[in-house]
Design a protein around this motif. Structure first.
Motif, PDB file in Angstrom:
ATOM      1  N   LEU A 164       0.820  -1.207   0.000  1.00 27.01           N
ATOM      2  CA  LEU A 164       0.000   0.000   0.000  1.00 27.01           C
ATOM      3  C   LEU A 164       0.856   1.260   0.000  1.00 27.01           C
ATOM      4  CD1 LEU A 164      -3.067  -0.577   2.323  1.00 27.01           C
ATOM      5  CD2 LEU A 164      -3.009  -0.321  -0.137  1.00 27.01           C
ATOM      6  N   SER A 165       1.981   1.231   0.722  1.00 29.55           N
ATOM      7  CA  SER A 165       2.795   2.457   0.739  1.00 29.55           C
ATOM      8  C   SER A 165       3.393   2.737  -0.631  1.00 29.55           C
ATOM      9  CB  SER A 165       3.895   2.427   1.792  1.00 29.55           C
ATOM     10  OG  SER A 165       3.920   1.289   2.528  1.00 29.55           O
ATOM     11  N   PHE A 166       3.619   1.687  -1.424  1.00 32.64           N
ATOM     12  CA  PHE A 166       4.153   1.949  -2.757  1.00 32.64           C
ATOM     13  C   PHE A 166       3.053   2.290  -3.751  1.00 32.64           C
ATOM     14  CE2 PHE A 166       7.916  -0.387  -1.206  1.00 32.64           C
ATOM     15  CZ  PHE A 166       8.841   0.586  -1.513  1.00 32.64           C
TER      16      PHE A 166
ATOM     17  N   SER B 264      -0.322   3.387  -3.051  1.00 32.91           N
ATOM     18  CA  SER B 264      -1.463   4.246  -2.734  1.00 32.91           C
ATOM     19  C   SER B 264      -1.617   5.471  -3.624  1.00 32.91           C
ATOM     20  CB  SER B 264      -1.400   4.692  -1.281  1.00 32.91           C
ATOM     21  OG  SER B 264      -2.014   3.721  -0.477  1.00 32.91           O
ATOM     22  N   GLN B 265      -0.488   6.104  -3.966  1.00 33.91           N
ATOM     23  CA  GLN B 265      -0.636   7.358  -4.697  1.00 33.91           C
ATOM     24  C   GLN B 265      -1.131   7.170  -6.131  1.00 33.91           C
ATOM     25  OE1 GLN B 265       2.700   7.339  -3.016  1.00 33.91           O
ATOM     26  NE2 GLN B 265       2.755   9.289  -1.921  1.00 33.91           N
TER      27      GLN B 265
ATOM     28  N   LEU C  63       2.611   7.118   7.480  1.00 35.86           N
ATOM     29  CA  LEU C  63       2.179   6.447   6.253  1.00 35.86           C
ATOM     30  C   LEU C  63       1.032   7.204   5.587  1.00 35.86           C
ATOM     31  CD1 LEU C  63       2.301   2.663   7.217  1.00 35.86           C
ATOM     32  CD2 LEU C  63       3.789   3.881   5.636  1.00 35.86           C
TER      33      LEU C  63
ATOM     34  N   LYS D 283       2.747  10.691   4.204  1.00 35.26           N
ATOM     35  CA  LYS D 283       3.774  10.569   3.160  1.00 35.26           C
ATOM     36  C   LYS D 283       3.375   9.612   2.051  1.00 35.26           C
ATOM     37  CE  LYS D 283       7.029  13.198   4.856  1.00 35.26           C
ATOM     38  NZ  LYS D 283       7.601  14.341   4.163  1.00 35.26           N
ATOM     39  N   LYS D 284       2.618   8.571   2.403  1.00 31.35           N
ATOM     40  CA  LYS D 284       2.357   7.518   1.412  1.00 31.35           C
ATOM     41  C   LYS D 284       0.889   7.389   1.048  1.00 31.35           C
ATOM     42  CE  LYS D 284       6.679   6.142   1.477  1.00 31.35           C
ATOM     43  NZ  LYS D 284       7.546   6.345   0.323  1.00 31.35           N
ATOM     44  N   GLY D 285       0.015   8.157   1.715  1.00 30.79           N
ATOM     45  CA  GLY D 285      -1.397   8.104   1.381  1.00 30.79           C
ATOM     46  C   GLY D 285      -2.090   6.817   1.780  1.00 30.79           C
TER      47      GLY D 285
END
Lengths: 417, 363
Positions: A394-396, A398-399, B129, B132-134
């Motif tokens: 998800l951190s990679f 999400s955007q 999180l 910074k990472k949404g």
């Protein structure tokens, strides 16, 4: 050669993916880690992925209609309870039906709270989860009090199982009543690089498939068709994007949301029933172990699409399967992570992102040292592999995701512009 | 606001509880038990002296957990990770406390601070999180719960374990805190020596409640938090930095969450064992919703939930499943959130009507 580099430049993600798969195959050639790509592992992967997949498909219906559903977990709990209860009394297929029903009821409760009463979606979902856990415990006490094998936290073992089939010729199924050869098994036993691994994958997915698994997997194309190729699907999705506009076009927004959320309950209930009937053969308290939440996460990084959820649940199922089948092979994953991080850091350093590159290089060394200085990964760490995978993915991702525009916002008839 | 609307708002919890009792009565009749007998048994048992002490002791961590959740709620953040935050904080604090040798007030204080810092950092990860990472905080806090539980299990089994007498077996628990790291019960001071121990961390819970009230309603940070919760866009234009606030809110919420395990650590178990109570984080969400994030409301909510938990213990002896309490909690929370929302909307429409009538008069 320049074609090759251009391909890499244009398809960074695909290249990265292929790179990971390649090293996975290489590591799987080592005797200790051979479980990484056997048909047994992939068969287990499928069994463990399907509950997440089903709940995830349910999550898509709910979220596409604009309602966040963290009650998936609770609805799944209801599926496990009713599934086990009916399967114990009447047989597995009744268990499936009862599981769907149990989930559906809780889906309906969530719909009533969020759609008719405009309660905050997350608050209602939390309440659903608490209510489901309490209900399951209470029902167990009432239903299994006088059963020798059952009790407050588990059901008696269910009787009977759902029959299964194998593909003829490819994986040893019967054809016109005759046994056929198991081509994929033979290929797998040859221990050839790539060919045996692929045979393991295909064999695992086509040998001894229960009819319930088959139905579950076929729901993926069915959901895609329903959501993207039917008027109903278009209406449901439009409600999640722009309810005011949908209303003005004569779509019954409340009805669509009700259908979406209730369906998500039914899917989660099926997921719970599958867990009981295909995996454990018994209801146990806390059996779902957060799979409903993981399903919700897979909806998000699957970009609210069935194929995305299929991939996400496959990843979790794989992590889970390795944990259950062979601890050594999980240890092999440390090496894989180390190699991948090393490659990532080289890529980052070449692109002048020195800080991230350095961090990733350090982590690569960290995992490398961990790999060299140990023979297995502690059980407790393996247990939360799926959860940490969720956070990392998800951190990679999400955007880059695009959620339905009005998901999570309460909608009241006639209040929009 | 018209007075009858105020009264309605004030009595909403009572109405919600009445509905919940009605539903529970229905369930009891369904399983062929006498509801009047059930409630009488529960009330009689729940109001004995022993029970009252037990209820107070149970309420302490519940209330603190609710306050931790409420800090997040106030700015529209859902900290569902109190569960993982407090067990991790309590374990580390127990270990640090067992190793340290300090004079009493300092020793206990250090334990509290360690717990708050560890839990705060664990919650801060979710804030980071998100900013910074949404990653939505609901997902990340839930995942961190599982990860936290795994880390606690690992540390307890492999790092902080205690050796048994023969020095051969590993027992998964930390060593006892020394005398200086323990808080004695309040019984002697209150003159109730004949009753079970009343945990003195109840004073800590009161302070947490006051701190929460002061922070959220009396400081400019609290104003920014509430403003962001009500209208993020407006708050941003008034100068509040939402990213900073998100991380800060998670840190504060997690810091308070760290204190959840303290009454049990310094006042009861004096060590971290596998018997350490779990599930308080989720119960805290119930209490926060029940008490509408109000410092006093949440205290009443914590007492109510503790009362249900304690008083239901008597039911099994009378052949009524005590698990009725679990389902009651579930019903209460669902009915409460629905009725609060209904009443909120009703009051809103009434006020709009009132206002428009006043405008009409002016013209």
């Amino acid at each position: 050669m320049s074609n090759f580099f251009n391909f890499i430049k244009d398809n960074k993600e695909k290249t990265f993916f292929i790179f990971i798969l390649f090293w996975l195959l290489v590591i799987a050639q080592i005797e200790t880690y051979s479980q990484l790509t056997t048909s047994g592992t992939f068969a287990a992967t499928m069994r463990l992925a399907i509950p997440i997949l089903l709940a995830g498909l349910g999550g898509i219906f709910s979220e596409r209609s604009g309602v966040v559903n963290i009650g998936l977990e609770g609805m799944m709990i209801m599926g496990t309870w009713f599934g086990a209860w009916a399967a114990w009394l009447y047989g597995p297929w009744w268990g499936v039906a009862a599981g769907i029903f149990g989930g559906l009821i809780f889906g309906l409760i969530h719909a009533i709270a969020t759609v008719s009463f405009q309660v905050d979606h997350i608050v209602s979902g939390v309440a659903i989860n608490i209510l489901a856990a309490g209900t399951a415990r209470f029902f167990s006490v009432v239903a299994y009090a006088n059963e020798s094998q059952g009790g407050a936290t588990q059901s008696p073992r269910i009787s009977g199982e759902i029959s299964s089939f194998s593909l003829p010729f490819l994986s040893g199924g019967t054809f016109l009543g005759n046994e056929t050869i198991d081509l994929l098994r033979n290929l797998e036993d040859l221990n050839l690089f790539f060919i045996s691994d692929i045979s393991g994958l295909l064999g695992g997915l086509t040998r001894d498939i229960s009819y319930l698994s088959f139905i579950a997997l076929s729901l993926v194309p069915i959901c895609m068709w329903v959501l993207w190729s039917t008027p109903f699907g278009l209406q449901l999705r439009s409600v999640g994007e722009f309810p005011v506009g949908s209303e003005s076009l004569g779509i019954n927004v409340y009805l669509m949301k009700y259908i979406g959320v209730t369906l998500s309950g039914a899917f989660s209930g099926l997921a719970g029933a599958y867990l009981v009937i295909e995996s454990s053969g018994i209801y146990r308290e806390n059996q779902t172990g957060g799979r409903g939440f993981i399903a919700l996460a897979s909806v998000i990084f699957g970009n609210w699409r069935p194929t995305g959820v299929l991939m996400g649940s496959g990843l979790f199922g794989y992590a889970d399967a390795l944990q259950l089948r062979s601890e050594e092979s999980v240890h092999g994953l440390l090496l894989l992570i180390s190699i991948v991080l090393l490659a990532l850091s080289i890529y980052l350093l070449f692109n002048k992102k020195s800080r991230n590159g350095a961090i990733s290089l350090l982590m690569a060394f960290g995992f490398g040292i961990w790999f060299l200085n140990s023979t297995s990964v502690p059980n407790e760490f393996v247990y939360f592999t799926p959860h940490i995978t969720t956070l990392v993915v998800l951190s990679f991702a999400s955007q880059r995701l695009r959620m339905p525009k009005s998901v999570g916002q309460p909608y009241k008839k006639g209040e929009g512009g | 606001m018209k007075i009858y609307l105020k009264i309605l708002s004030f009595f909403t919890p009572v109405i919600a509880l009445a509905i919940s009792f009605g539903l529970t009565t229905f369930i009891l009749i369904m399983i062929d038990r006498d509801p009047v007998e059930t409630f009488t048994l529960m009330f009689d048992y729940g109001t004995t002296g022993k029970s009252i002490i037990s209820i107070l002791n149970r309420s302490i961590p519940l209330y603190i957990s609710a306050v931790a959740v409420a800090v997040g709620f106030k700015m529209g953040m859902f900290n569902i990770g109190v569960e993982g935050q407090y067990i991790l904080g309590a374990l580390i604090a127990a270990q640090v406390g067992a190793v340290l040798i300090l004079p009493r007030p300092l020793h206990v204080l250090t334990i509290f601070i360690v717990a708050a810092v560890v839990s705060g950092i664990w919650a801060g990860i979710s804030g980071y999180l998100k900013v910074k990472k949404g990653v939505h905080e609901v997902i990340s806090t839930i995942m961190l719960n599982y990860i936290g539980a795994g880390i606690v299990a690992y540390l307890l089994a492999n790092v902080f374990f205690e050796k048994d007498e023969n020095n051969s077996l590993k027992v998964p628990q930390t060593n006892y805190l020394s005398e200086s790291g323990q808080l004695p019960p309040l019984n002697n001071i209150l003159g109730i020596e004949d009753l079970p121990n009343l945990n003195s961390f109840i004073i800590g819970a009161v302070f947490v409640g006051i701190f929460y009230y002061w922070l959220v309603w009396k400081t400019s940070l609290g104003f920014d938090l509430r403003a962001t919760g009500l209208n993020p866009v407006a708050a941003k234009f008034s100068g509040a930095d939402p990213n900073k606030l998100i991380v800060l809110a998670m840190l504060i919420s997690g810091g308070i969450a760290g204190l959840v395990g303290m009454s049990n650590l310094v006042g009861y178990f004096h060590r971290y064992t596998i018997d350490f109570p779990t599930g308080l984080g989720f119960a805290g969400i119930t209490v926060a919703l029940l008490g509408r994030n109000h410092p006093v409301g949440m205290a009443l909510g914590a007492l109510l939930i503790s009362f249900l938990e304690r008083s239901s213990q008597i039911l099994d002896l009378n052949n009524i499943p005590k698990e009725i309490e679990r389902i009651m909690q579930g019903i209460v929370i669902l009915v409460v959130v629905v009725s609060y929302e209904v009443v909120r909307r009703y009051i809103l429409t009434q006020e709009v009507k009132l206002a428009s009538r006043m405008v009409d008069k002016d013209e």
